[in-house]
Design a protein around this motif. Structure first.
Motif, PDB file in Angstrom:
ATOM      1  N   ASP A 193       9.963  -0.165  -3.786  1.00  0.00           N
ATOM      2  CA  ASP A 193       9.388   0.152  -5.097  1.00  0.00           C
ATOM      3  C   ASP A 193       8.296   1.188  -4.862  1.00  0.00           C
ATOM      4  O   ASP A 193       7.256   0.879  -4.289  1.00  0.00           O
ATOM      5  CB  ASP A 193       8.815  -1.100  -5.759  1.00  0.00           C
ATOM      6  N   MET A 194       8.536   2.436  -5.293  1.00  0.00           N
ATOM      7  CA  MET A 194       7.545   3.484  -5.050  1.00  0.00           C
ATOM      8  C   MET A 194       6.323   3.358  -5.935  1.00  0.00           C
ATOM      9  O   MET A 194       5.288   3.945  -5.659  1.00  0.00           O
ATOM     10  CB  MET A 194       8.160   4.866  -5.256  1.00  0.00           C
ATOM     11  N   GLY A 195       6.429   2.625  -7.035  1.00  0.00           N
ATOM     12  CA  GLY A 195       5.271   2.430  -7.908  1.00  0.00           C
ATOM     13  C   GLY A 195       4.862   3.646  -8.702  1.00  0.00           C
ATOM     14  O   GLY A 195       3.734   3.706  -9.220  1.00  0.00           O
ATOM     15  N   TRP A 196       5.761   4.604  -8.871  1.00  0.00           N
ATOM     16  CA  TRP A 196       5.393   5.861  -9.518  1.00  0.00           C
ATOM     17  C   TRP A 196       4.755   5.653 -10.886  1.00  0.00           C
ATOM     18  O   TRP A 196       5.275   4.913 -11.737  1.00  0.00           O
ATOM     19  CB  TRP A 196       6.625   6.732  -9.721  1.00  0.00           C
ATOM     20  N   ASN A 245       0.806  -1.228   0.000  1.00  0.00           N
ATOM     21  CA  ASN A 245       0.000   0.000   0.000  1.00  0.00           C
ATOM     22  C   ASN A 245       0.835   1.272   0.000  1.00  0.00           C
ATOM     23  O   ASN A 245       0.325   2.355   0.302  1.00  0.00           O
ATOM     24  CB  ASN A 245      -0.945   0.008   1.214  1.00  0.00           C
ATOM     25  N   LEU A 246       2.131   1.202  -0.333  1.00  0.00           N
ATOM     26  CA  LEU A 246       2.976   2.394  -0.341  1.00  0.00           C
ATOM     27  C   LEU A 246       2.405   3.438  -1.292  1.00  0.00           C
ATOM     28  O   LEU A 246       2.183   3.171  -2.481  1.00  0.00           O
ATOM     29  CB  LEU A 246       4.401   2.030  -0.767  1.00  0.00           C
ATOM     30  N   GLN A 247       2.171   4.622  -0.767  1.00  0.00           N
ATOM     31  CA  GLN A 247       1.659   5.731  -1.568  1.00  0.00           C
ATOM     32  C   GLN A 247       2.664   6.877  -1.482  1.00  0.00           C
ATOM     33  O   GLN A 247       3.006   7.331  -0.394  1.00  0.00           O
ATOM     34  CB  GLN A 247       0.286   6.165  -1.062  1.00  0.00           C
ATOM     35  N   ASP A 248       3.136   7.309  -2.645  1.00  0.00           N
ATOM     36  CA  ASP A 248       4.215   8.281  -2.673  1.00  0.00           C
ATOM     37  C   ASP A 248       3.912   9.393  -3.675  1.00  0.00           C
ATOM     38  O   ASP A 248       4.107   9.207  -4.880  1.00  0.00           O
ATOM     39  CB  ASP A 248       5.530   7.583  -3.032  1.00  0.00           C
ATOM     40  N   PRO A 249       3.423  10.533  -3.223  1.00  0.00           N
ATOM     41  CA  PRO A 249       3.170  11.651  -4.140  1.00  0.00           C
ATOM     42  C   PRO A 249       4.453  12.090  -4.855  1.00  0.00           C
ATOM     43  O   PRO A 249       5.547  12.051  -4.279  1.00  0.00           O
ATOM     44  CB  PRO A 249       2.657  12.758  -3.202  1.00  0.00           C
ATOM     45  N   PRO A 296      -1.997   9.734  -5.150  1.00  0.00           N
ATOM     46  CA  PRO A 296      -1.612   8.724  -6.143  1.00  0.00           C
ATOM     47  C   PRO A 296      -2.478   7.476  -6.051  1.00  0.00           C
ATOM     48  O   PRO A 296      -2.737   6.951  -4.960  1.00  0.00           O
ATOM     49  CB  PRO A 296      -0.155   8.423  -5.778  1.00  0.00           C
ATOM     50  N   PHE A 297      -2.925   7.021  -7.210  1.00  0.00           N
ATOM     51  CA  PHE A 297      -3.635   5.747  -7.277  1.00  0.00           C
ATOM     52  C   PHE A 297      -2.659   4.601  -7.521  1.00  0.00           C
ATOM     53  O   PHE A 297      -3.008   3.435  -7.346  1.00  0.00           O
ATOM     54  CB  PHE A 297      -4.704   5.818  -8.366  1.00  0.00           C
ATOM     55  N   SER A 298      -1.449   4.924  -7.927  1.00  0.00           N
ATOM     56  CA  SER A 298      -0.382   3.930  -8.033  1.00  0.00           C
ATOM     57  C   SER A 298      -0.007   3.454  -6.631  1.00  0.00           C
ATOM     58  O   SER A 298      -0.078   4.213  -5.656  1.00  0.00           O
ATOM     59  CB  SER A 298       0.846   4.547  -8.707  1.00  0.00           C
ATOM     60  N   ARG A 299       0.414   2.202  -6.548  1.00  0.00           N
ATOM     61  CA  ARG A 299       0.826   1.641  -5.259  1.00  0.00           C
ATOM     62  C   ARG A 299       2.198   1.012  -5.394  1.00  0.00           C
ATOM     63  O   ARG A 299       2.493   0.310  -6.356  1.00  0.00           O
ATOM     64  CB  ARG A 299      -0.174   0.588  -4.771  1.00  0.00           C
ATOM     65  N   GLY A 300       3.040   1.286  -4.403  1.00  0.00           N
ATOM     66  CA  GLY A 300       4.351   0.666  -4.334  1.00  0.00           C
ATOM     67  C   GLY A 300       4.414  -0.304  -3.167  1.00  0.00           C
ATOM     68  O   GLY A 300       3.382  -0.683  -2.599  1.00  0.00           O
TER      69      GLY A 300
END
Length: 610
Positions: free
Chosen positions: A483-486, A355-359, A463-467
């Motif tokens: 993995d930030m999932g950007w 669930n990593l969320q990284d703006p 962000p809707f992307s997840r890392g």
């Protein structure tokens, strides 16, 4: 606002240190590295860790803090203490190959980002007392009222609503009102809401919050540009539960223009007023359990290992990357992953590290003929005057860390190209949650009339992307795998392109034409189509250092929650996590203020048994 690593950082290394707590002044608080027992052991002396440790110690409980780093005042000279160097701090360099600062930074490097041109990125994380609050850019503001309602819904407890959290915001910090004489700059006046701050001793918390005593002239023009495209000044500021329009920010700076961190505030107070013990330059390697109850922590100082045991609780405050790592090497996390590394499973929690969320953010740059923080600090002829201003009156460019930011939901014209899915995802956000943050910054000029390279940035806030964060071994000494999932979710790509176009609209505002010089510098006018813009964003976007949610708060461990509303880890007892990793989702804007309030809230929960 991109970082400038250069003359300012070199100058910072040469300047004298402004005082803060140091081990030499409080030797009795630093015990010998040997096994001992306490009521509570807090792992991580960062923003949340020192806050909660100080509050627990103030109750009369015996408390120890375990921190891998030391004191940033002595380990980094004025790079961290002087506000004016915040944006030129080389510790924050967001590139794969970066200047090493092992006494201040964990020196983490991500995996190649498949959504961001396969770049690996250095992700600064404070390895020092104060943690992120010792190396961040000091912006202080709060989330929106409906963000807190959403948090309460996800956590399953009304204590996270705005009204219920406000007392902890008030408790954590003291506001120093603006110094209008020192801020005297055209277009830099504002109003704010003093009722949402504590302003009188002794009830205020130790953290110092204030407004910059020097205003970057270039930022005043950015405020004009942003207002011209629809972001009017927010008359209450950004601490009353609303993030809309533009405002000059509050910052964690003391009245004498020094960074106020959890170390210089909460720890300094606790070392003088409680029996708090600090095991600095000490690495926590594993949480110890007996029959599913956390009973202590294995640590090492200078290579010598020993155990710190607890009568009550272990509190993990190691941050978004290291808290899930320490949980996993201790046997708490996704069962399959732990078993693959021969780690005995204490609690099978599939959400640990997920669930990593990284703006992320990116910028458009153009030349302007206004002075700025960057141009002032880069001018050798100005350095002695700037230093004198700072030393004699706590004023001038060195006293200021930032200035003007703005928030918005993208206007209708910017949403026309969104896919139905992206439109639906955005519609699912609370009505008062902004989608984009705009930040003003600068670099020193390039000549030919360009006094300053103006840098106007946009951050994608939701962000809707997840890392993810995981581990490669059972050893804490092997760095976590990040993995930030950007930009792996197409919705983020669509929002980013729309935000980029808004940056260009701001730069094109007639209201600032008188100060612009020459054509767009970066990325340059050759980048025009949506496809080209997206390629450029993938190649250039960086983090805004607000990664969160890797031990997300919630009600259902099977669905991915790691802690409950009291920050207690599911499946075990005697263990809580209190840091940005337990946020259930990325907060809009800068989370620092919320982390302090969260730590205050959980400290009270522990002490009252509620």
């Amino acid at each position: 606002m991109m970082l400038s690593i250069g003359a300012a950082a070199v100058l910072a290394l040469a300047l004298p240190v402004r005082s803060g707590p140091t081990e030499s002044t409080v030797l009795s608080s630093f015990p010998a590295p040997a096994s001992a027992s306490y009521d509570y052991v807090v792992v991580g002396g960062g923003t949340a860790g020192l806050t909660i440790a100080a509050r627990l110690a103030a109750s009369g409980s015996s408390v120890a803090v375990v921190e891998a780093g030391g004191f940033y005042e002595t380990d980094s000279s004025t790079i961290s203490t002087v506000p004016g160097y915040a944006f030129s701090n080389p510790v924050l360099a967001p590139v794969e190959f970066f200047p090493p600062f092992p006494l201040l930074d964990w020196e983490l490097v991500s995996q190649a980002q498949t959504g961001a041109a396969n770049r690996k990125v250095h992700y600064a994380a404070g390895k020092t007392l104060g943690g992120g609050s010792a190396i961040n850019t000091m912006a202080y503001h709060r989330a929106t009222k409906r963000t807190h309602l959403r948090w309460a819904d996800v956590a399953g407890h009304l204590s996270y609503t705005w009204d219920n959290m406000l007392p902890f915001f008030l408790k954590s910090a003291k506001l120093t009102p603006p110094d209008w004489l020192k801020r005297a700059t055209p277009n830099a006046t504002f109003t704010y809401d003093p009722t949402v701050f504590c302003t009188g001793l002794p009830i205020c918390g130790p953290l110092q919050v204030s407004y910059a005593k020097w205003v970057d002239p270039t930022n005043t023009w950015f405020s004009v540009a942003l207002e011209a495209i629809g972001m009017a000044q927010n008359l209450l500021g950004f601490n009353s539960g609303s993030l809309s329009g533009g405002a000059y920010t509050t910052e964690t700076i003391s009245p004498d223009a020094i960074r106020s961190s959890s170390e210089s505030s909460y720890l300094a107070w606790a070392l003088q007023n409680t029996q708090l013990k600090v095991y600095n330059r000490t690495l926590a390697s594993k949480i110890l359990f007996t029959s599913g109850k956390a009973t202590g922590v294995s640590v090492s100082t200078g290579g010598a290992g020993y155990a710190l045991t607890v009568a009550k609780e272990v509190i993990l405050s190691a941050g978004t990357f290291h808290s899930p790592q320490l949980l996993m090497v201790s046997g708490i996390g996704p069962q399959a992953k732990l078993q693959s590394l021969d780690i005995p499973v204490i609690s099978n929690l599939p959400g640990v590290g997920q669930n990593l969320q990284d703006p992320i953010f990116f910028s458009v740059q153009s030349g302007v003929k206004t002075p700025s923080l960057a141009s002032e600090l880069a001018d050798p002829a100005r350095q002695s005057t700037i230093q004198q201003q700072y030393d004699s009156s706590d004023a001038g460019p060195l006293s200021s860390a930032g200035g003007y930011i703005a928030f918005e939901k993208l206007p209708a014209a910017s949403r026309q190209a969104f896919s139905p899915r992206t439109a639906s995802l955005l519609a699912g956000l609370p009505a008062d949650v902004p989608e984009i943050e705009y930040l003003a910054g600068s670099f020193a000029g390039t000549g030919n009339g360009v006094t300053t390279v103006g840098d106007l940035s946009a951050a994608v806030l939701n962000p809707f992307s997840r890392g993810s964060v995981t581990i490669s071994s059972a050893s804490i000494t092997d760095a976590p795998v990040i993995d930030m999932g950007w930009l792996t979710d197409p919705a983020d790509a669509e929002v980013a392109v729309a935000a980029f176009k808004r940056l260009r609209q701001a730069w094109a505002a007639p209201a600032i034409s008188s100060v612009k010089v020459g054509p767009e510098i970066r990325p340059g006018l050759a980048v025009q189509s949506d496809a080209d813009i997206l390629v450029w964003i993938r190649e250039n976007a960086i983090q805004i250092w607000h990664a969160s949610a890797t031990n997300a708060m919630g009600t259902n461990a099977t669905a991915g929650a790691v802690v409950d509303w009291r920050a207690k880890v599911f499946g075990v007892s005697g263990l809580r996590v209190v840091d940005a990793s337990i946020l259930p989702f990325a907060l809009p804007g800068h989370p620092q203020a919320t982390i302090y309030a969260l730590a205050e809230k959980i400290a009270q929960s522990i002490l009252t048994g509620s």
